[in-house]
Design a protein around this motif. Structure first.
Motif, PDB file in Angstrom:
ATOM      1  N   VAL A   1      -1.676   5.765  -8.495  1.00 53.77           N
ATOM      2  CA  VAL A   1      -2.616   6.583  -9.938  1.00 53.77           C
ATOM      3  C   VAL A   1      -4.273   6.617  -9.127  1.00 53.77           C
ATOM      4  N   LYS A   2      -4.944   7.908  -8.989  1.00 51.64           N
ATOM      5  CA  LYS A   2      -5.641   8.458  -8.491  1.00 51.64           C
ATOM      6  C   LYS A   2      -7.295   8.218  -9.003  1.00 51.64           C
ATOM      7  N   PHE A   3      -8.585   8.113  -8.871  1.00 52.29           N
ATOM      8  CA  PHE A   3      -9.508   8.762 -10.042  1.00 52.29           C
ATOM      9  C   PHE A   3      -9.965   9.789  -9.079  1.00 52.29           C
TER      10      PHE A   3
ATOM     11  N   GLY B   1     -10.412   1.400  -6.569  1.00 57.22           N
ATOM     12  CA  GLY B   1      -9.548   1.086  -7.462  1.00 57.22           C
ATOM     13  C   GLY B   1      -7.877   2.053  -7.662  1.00 57.22           C
ATOM     14  N   PHE B   2      -7.329   2.674  -6.767  1.00 54.45           N
ATOM     15  CA  PHE B   2      -6.543   2.977  -6.732  1.00 54.45           C
ATOM     16  C   PHE B   2      -5.109   2.235  -7.108  1.00 54.45           C
ATOM     17  N   PHE B   3      -3.823   2.554  -7.099  1.00 54.88           N
ATOM     18  CA  PHE B   3      -2.739   1.521  -7.803  1.00 54.88           C
ATOM     19  C   PHE B   3      -1.830   2.367  -8.201  1.00 54.88           C
TER      20      PHE B   3
ATOM     21  N   ILE C   1      -1.378  11.188 -12.168  1.00 57.75           N
ATOM     22  CA  ILE C   1      -0.416   9.886 -11.950  1.00 57.75           C
ATOM     23  C   ILE C   1      -0.110  11.181 -10.115  1.00 57.75           C
ATOM     24  N   GLN C   2       0.305  10.373  -9.137  1.00 61.63           N
ATOM     25  CA  GLN C   2       0.721  11.195  -8.228  1.00 61.63           C
ATOM     26  C   GLN C   2       1.749  10.350  -7.721  1.00 61.63           C
ATOM     27  N   GLU C   3       2.882  11.280  -7.317  1.00 61.37           N
ATOM     28  CA  GLU C   3       4.054  10.457  -7.261  1.00 61.37           C
ATOM     29  C   GLU C   3       3.710  10.162  -5.560  1.00 61.37           C
ATOM     30  N   LEU C   4       4.226   8.935  -5.098  1.00 61.40           N
ATOM     31  CA  LEU C   4       3.696   8.260  -4.329  1.00 61.40           C
ATOM     32  C   LEU C   4       4.746   8.408  -2.886  1.00 61.40           C
ATOM     33  N   VAL C   5       4.315   9.000  -1.904  1.00 63.98           N
ATOM     34  CA  VAL C   5       5.108   9.966  -0.916  1.00 63.98           C
ATOM     35  C   VAL C   5       5.988   8.526  -0.020  1.00 63.98           C
ATOM     36  N   VAL C   6       7.052   8.982   0.349  1.00 61.66           N
ATOM     37  CA  VAL C   6       7.623   7.613   1.938  1.00 61.66           C
ATOM     38  C   VAL C   6       7.567   8.268   2.260  1.00 61.66           C
TER      39      VAL C   6
ATOM     40  N   ILE D   1       5.750   7.695   6.467  1.00 65.23           N
ATOM     41  CA  ILE D   1       4.655   7.786   7.584  1.00 65.23           C
ATOM     42  C   ILE D   1       3.228   8.938   7.488  1.00 65.23           C
ATOM     43  N   ARG D   2       2.585   8.341   7.305  1.00 65.96           N
ATOM     44  CA  ARG D   2       0.574   8.652   6.806  1.00 65.96           C
ATOM     45  C   ARG D   2       0.331   9.312   8.222  1.00 65.96           C
ATOM     46  N   TYR D   3       0.232  11.031   7.895  1.00 64.24           N
ATOM     47  CA  TYR D   3      -0.679  11.324   9.963  1.00 64.24           C
ATOM     48  C   TYR D   3      -1.666  12.337   8.991  1.00 64.24           C
ATOM     49  N   TYR D   4      -2.907  12.416   9.658  1.00 64.40           N
ATOM     50  CA  TYR D   4      -4.391  13.066   9.209  1.00 64.40           C
ATOM     51  C   TYR D   4      -4.805  13.368  10.492  1.00 64.40           C
ATOM     52  N   PRO D   5      -3.677  14.478  10.458  1.00 68.08           N
ATOM     53  CA  PRO D   5      -4.101  15.279  11.019  1.00 68.08           C
ATOM     54  C   PRO D   5      -5.934  16.379  11.339  1.00 68.08           C
TER      55      PRO D   5
ATOM     56  N   ARG E   1      -4.584   7.744  11.769  1.00 65.14           N
ATOM     57  CA  ARG E   1      -4.408   7.037  10.452  1.00 65.14           C
ATOM     58  C   ARG E   1      -5.370   6.127   9.748  1.00 65.14           C
ATOM     59  N   ARG E   2      -5.271   5.552   8.337  1.00 59.46           N
ATOM     60  CA  ARG E   2      -6.418   4.918   8.416  1.00 59.46           C
ATOM     61  C   ARG E   2      -5.364   3.925   7.940  1.00 59.46           C
ATOM     62  N   VAL E   3      -6.531   2.333   8.511  1.00 56.68           N
ATOM     63  CA  VAL E   3      -5.961   1.275   7.981  1.00 56.68           C
ATOM     64  C   VAL E   3      -6.736   1.240   6.736  1.00 56.68           C
ATOM     65  N   GLU E   4      -5.803   0.781   5.875  1.00 55.55           N
ATOM     66  CA  GLU E   4      -6.089   0.793   4.079  1.00 55.55           C
ATOM     67  C   GLU E   4      -6.357  -1.195   3.893  1.00 55.55           C
ATOM     68  N   SER E   5      -6.698  -1.550   3.522  1.00 56.76           N
ATOM     69  CA  SER E   5      -6.911  -3.379   2.873  1.00 56.76           C
ATOM     70  C   SER E   5      -6.770  -3.220   1.247  1.00 56.76           C
TER      71      SER E   5
ATOM     72  N   LEU F   1      -6.487  16.962   6.956  1.00 56.27           N
ATOM     73  CA  LEU F   1      -5.063  17.364   5.645  1.00 56.27           C
ATOM     74  C   LEU F   1      -5.314  15.115   5.654  1.00 56.27           C
ATOM     75  N   GLU F   2      -3.800  15.110   4.644  1.00 54.36           N
ATOM     76  CA  GLU F   2      -3.739  13.704   4.534  1.00 54.36           C
ATOM     77  C   GLU F   2      -3.044  14.003   4.396  1.00 54.36           C
ATOM     78  N   THR F   3      -1.071  13.282   5.243  1.00 52.67           N
ATOM     79  CA  THR F   3      -0.189  14.424   4.763  1.00 52.67           C
ATOM     80  C   THR F   3       0.877  12.542   4.866  1.00 52.67           C
TER      81      THR F   3
ATOM     82  N   THR G   1       1.360  17.306   2.189  1.00 52.64           N
ATOM     83  CA  THR G   1       0.044  16.324   1.873  1.00 52.64           C
ATOM     84  C   THR G   1      -0.504  17.052   0.640  1.00 52.64           C
ATOM     85  N   PHE G   2      -1.226  15.521   0.565  1.00 46.82           N
ATOM     86  CA  PHE G   2      -1.579  14.982  -0.784  1.00 46.82           C
ATOM     87  C   PHE G   2      -3.224  15.115  -0.656  1.00 46.82           C
ATOM     88  N   GLU G   3      -3.856  16.117   0.288  1.00 48.61           N
ATOM     89  CA  GLU G   3      -5.406  14.919   0.329  1.00 48.61           C
ATOM     90  C   GLU G   3      -5.802  16.077   1.212  1.00 48.61           C
ATOM     91  N   VAL G   4      -7.243  17.125   1.352  1.00 49.85           N
ATOM     92  CA  VAL G   4      -7.782  17.785   2.256  1.00 49.85           C
ATOM     93  C   VAL G   4      -9.834  17.246   2.118  1.00 49.85           C
TER      94      VAL G   4
HETATM   95  P1  AMP Z   1      -6.859   9.176  -0.988  1.00 49.12           P
HETATM   96  O1  AMP Z   1      -8.517   9.232  -1.814  1.00 49.12           O
HETATM   97  O2  AMP Z   1      -5.998  10.140  -1.433  1.00 49.12           O
HETATM   98  O3  AMP Z   1      -7.050   9.856   0.485  1.00 49.12           O
HETATM   99  O4  AMP Z   1      -6.168   8.194  -0.561  1.00 49.12           O
HETATM  100  C1  AMP Z   1      -6.004   6.226  -0.673  1.00 49.12           C
HETATM  101  C2  AMP Z   1      -5.575   6.240  -0.029  1.00 49.12           C
HETATM  102  O5  AMP Z   1      -4.010   6.717  -0.891  1.00 49.12           O
HETATM  103  C3  AMP Z   1      -4.647   6.977   1.119  1.00 49.12           C
HETATM  104  O6  AMP Z   1      -4.833   7.406   2.604  1.00 49.12           O
HETATM  105  C4  AMP Z   1      -3.007   6.994   1.023  1.00 49.12           C
HETATM  106  O7  AMP Z   1      -2.615   5.300   2.479  1.00 49.12           O
HETATM  107  C5  AMP Z   1      -2.245   6.300   0.470  1.00 49.12           C
HETATM  108  N1  AMP Z   1      -1.880   7.237  -1.058  1.00 49.12           N
HETATM  109  C6  AMP Z   1      -2.317   8.425  -1.950  1.00 49.12           C
HETATM  110  N2  AMP Z   1      -1.226   9.408  -2.300  1.00 49.12           N
HETATM  111  C7  AMP Z   1      -0.580   8.873  -1.973  1.00 49.12           C
HETATM  112  C8  AMP Z   1       0.812   9.040  -1.856  1.00 49.12           C
HETATM  113  N3  AMP Z   1       1.272  10.569  -2.933  1.00 49.12           N
HETATM  114  N4  AMP Z   1       1.645   9.146  -1.317  1.00 49.12           N
HETATM  115  C9  AMP Z   1       1.717   7.869  -0.683  1.00 49.12           C
HETATM  116  N5  AMP Z   1       0.425   7.607  -0.410  1.00 49.12           N
HETATM  117  C10 AMP Z   1      -0.882   7.865  -1.003  1.00 49.12           C
END
Ligand code: AMP
Length: 370
Positions: free
Chosen positions: A157-159, A167-169, A200-205, A207-211, A237-241, A305-307, A317-320
């Motif tokens: 869930v993203k804002f 704040g995402f969960f 509300i976005q499907e959590l894609v299972v 490996i993340r790559y950010y070209p 790829r990002r390192v996220e806490s 792209l965040e993939t 791809t979930f973000e540009v």
């Molecule tokens: P964003 O703000 O969209 O870049 O999302 C922050 C982080 O949440 C990303 O770097 C991913 O680790 C994770 N994330 C966001 N959307 C997804 C998704 N649809 N599937 C899997 N992980 C995601």
């Protein structure tokens, strides 16, 4: 509203030999100043007094001079815009630049030429527009639910806006969704106004790559889109806490569950299996083509792209990000991809400076700014 024609007229009044690269001292500024210096362009840093020492501490990454502000929103004031215009500055809008100055302020009141296409920032800042863009590109994107009762698998869930994952969960049912919202509101991490903008976005299972790409209007090449070429300049790829190190914490049967969080804290370099490169180049080309259609002349300059690459070797791809991303800071002297495109070390910062120089040489700088 600032028009592209106003900016074209302004940049045509600039003296080619005086053109200066300017940005706010944050995000990827060291790389941007360093790259401009490598290409022989002057640089100006917009900085608060307390941050200046950070940049002065790196003699090859610091700007040639500074404009000191109390608050970055002050940049909108005529006095500072006048100073940037007198210095013949082309501003590079990195992520913090847009966040600090404000997308609306940039759109309505900022007369200084900015590298790239301002409309792209609008598409990046609005999740609905971004989705339209990715759909137009015909790339695979995660499913989204308007209604929490439809949650039937792990969803993130993203804002609104670029909040660096804060704040995402993740939830897997409507009940968990409502609980998390209540918790977030209690803790102050979610506001009532955020709720109407929640995705509300499907959590894609996978490996993340950010070209990290670059769309060049000045150079021609094999991967073409619109009138230019698409370059792959690096991948990170990002390192996220805390999610990226959660596996290190032993799980106890009865202890409280630790909720994963997705706050960006850094980036690490990656390279792809070479046989996946066709897919990643095609992604960049498609997203660029769609941008040319939706907001001509398209995604001028750097974008990312965040993939997620699934175990079927499919990229979702979930973000540009429609501008330079902080992940490019990994490669100030070039990356394992840029070295096959350029015979000199080529960061994204330097690549922008090179493009601007080429624009000056071809008398087409107006095509690169907005
Ligand atoms: P964003 O703000 O969209 O870049 O999302 C922050 C982080 O949440 C990303 O770097 C991913 O680790 C994770 N994330 C966001 N959307 C997804 C998704 N649809 N599937 C899997 N992980 C995601």
């Amino acid at each position: 509203m600032i028009s592209k024609d106003d900016i074209s007229r302004t940049v045509k009044r600039y003296k080619p030999s005086k053109i200066t690269i300017g940005t706010i001292c944050s995000h990827s500024a060291l790389q941007i100043f360093h790259g401009a210096r490598q290409e022989g362009l002057r640089t100006t840093g917009i900085c608060t007094a307390d941050r200046r020492f950070v940049y002065d501490a790196f003699k090859l990454g610091k700007p040639d001079d500074y404009i000191i502000v109390d608050d970055y929103q002050d940049l909108i004031k005529e006095r500072f815009q006048g100073e940037l215009l007198r210095k013949n500055v082309v501003v590079i809008p990195h992520g913090s630049f847009v966040e600090y100055v404000g997308a609306e302020n940039l759109k309505r009141e900022f007369h200084v030429p900015m590298y790239g296409n301002r409309s792209a920032l609008e598409f990046e800042g609005d999740r609905r527009k971004m989705r339209t863009w990715l759909q137009e590109a015909g790339v695979k994107i995660p499913r989204e639910h308007e209604d929490p009762s439809k949650i039937d698998r792990p969803c993130i869930v993203k804002f609104h806006g670029a909040r660096g994952g804060s704040g995402f969960f993740v939830v897997d049912s409507e009940r968990r969704y409502q609980e998390q919202i209540e918790n977030g509101i209690k803790k102050g991490t979610i506001s009532e106004s955020d709720l109407s903008e929640a995705t509300i976005q499907e959590l894609v299972v996978g490996i993340r790559y950010y070209p990290q790409y670059f769309y060049s209007l000045m150079f021609q090449g094999e991967v073409r889109a619109g009138e230019g070429r698409v370059e792959l300049l690096g991948i990170d790829r990002r390192v996220e806490s805390n999610v990226d190190d959660l596996y290190r914490i032993p799980r106890s049967e009865n202890g409280p569950e630790i909720e994963p969080s997705y706050v960006v804290t850094g980036n690490i370099p990656v390279v792809l299996r070479e046989s996946l490169l066709p897919k990643v180049l095609d992604l960049g080309r498609r997203v660029t083509e769609a941008s040319v259609k939706l907001f001509p002349p398209g995604m001028v300059g750097p974008f990312c792209l965040e993939t997620v690459c699934t175990d079927n070797l499919e990229f979702v791809t979930f973000e540009v990000s429609a501008r330079i991303v902080a992940g490019t800071n990994l490669y100030p002297e070039g990356s394992p991809y840029s070295c096959y495109l350029f015979s000199k070390p080529m960061s994204t910062g330097r690549r922008m400076a090179l493009e601007i120089k080429e624009g000056i040489r071809k008398k087409r700088l107006a095509d690169l700014v907005s």
